[in-house]
Scaffold this motif. Structure first.
Motif, PDB file in Angstrom:
ATOM      1  N   ARG A   1       4.231   5.722  -5.422  1.00 21.60           N
ATOM      2  CA  ARG A   1       4.261   5.774  -6.882  1.00 21.60           C
ATOM      3  C   ARG A   1       3.137   6.627  -7.441  1.00 21.60           C
ATOM      4  N   SER A   2       1.986   6.636  -6.779  1.00 18.25           N
ATOM      5  CA  SER A   2       0.869   7.443  -7.273  1.00 18.25           C
ATOM      6  C   SER A   2       1.156   8.933  -7.164  1.00 18.25           C
ATOM      7  N   LYS A   3       2.051   9.313  -6.274  1.00 14.26           N
ATOM      8  CA  LYS A   3       2.412  10.722  -6.105  1.00 14.26           C
ATOM      9  C   LYS A   3       3.592  11.127  -6.979  1.00 14.26           C
TER      10      LYS A   3
ATOM     11  N   LYS B   1       0.838  -1.197   0.000  1.00  7.92           N
ATOM     12  CA  LYS B   1       0.000   0.000   0.000  1.00  7.92           C
ATOM     13  C   LYS B   1       0.876   1.250   0.000  1.00  7.92           C
TER      14      LYS B   1
ATOM     15  N   ASP C   1       2.440   1.700  -3.446  1.00  9.70           N
ATOM     16  CA  ASP C   1       1.450   2.216  -4.392  1.00  9.70           C
ATOM     17  C   ASP C   1       1.211   3.703  -4.162  1.00  9.70           C
ATOM     18  N   PHE C   2       1.123   4.096  -2.893  1.00  9.65           N
ATOM     19  CA  PHE C   2       0.897   5.501  -2.560  1.00  9.65           C
ATOM     20  C   PHE C   2       2.068   6.356  -3.028  1.00  9.65           C
TER      21      PHE C   2
END
Length: 120
Positions: free
Chosen positions: A73-75, A67, A70-71
């Protein structure tokens, strides 16, 4: 069951932080990840499979670490392939991440089952 999770925390905290640092390449994020994993463990303690807390806790930790990745990389942040003490994240990521943690703490601190892990 809460007591069992607390004992597991005391016994395995350093080991999980080392694994988290290897995965996330940042010591402070690793500490946050471990804290969140144990918070989740307190929340979902009824799902422990067959009483095997070690295996179950590893699964909770690994899912929490994913998690976090993913967080990150999403930023748009990238993780240096070499383990370091500090990874440079954009200021918007840091602000958003702090807000997320603050919201989680506020949401769970009133719940008696989770209060013990927040105290740790």
């Amino acid at each position: 069951m809460i007591k069992l999770i607390e004992e597991h925390y005391v016994k395995n905290y350093d080991s999980f932080v080392k694994r988290g640092r290897y995965i996330l390449k940042d010591y402070h994020l690793a500490e946050d990840c471990v804290q969140e994993a144990y918070e989740r463990a307190m929340k979902y303690q009824r799902t422990i499979e067959g009483g095997n807390i070690d295996g179950w806790m590893h699964k909770v930790f690994f899912n929490t670490a994913l998690k976090y990745l993913d967080f990150i990389r999403s930023k748009g942040a990238t993780i240096d392939p070499k383990p370091t003490d500090e990874v440079m994240f954009p200021p918007s990521f840091v602000s958003s991440f702090k807000d997320t943690i603050t919201e989680d703490i506020e949401a769970y601190q009133a719940k008696p089952k989770v209060k013990g892990i927040l105290m740790l």
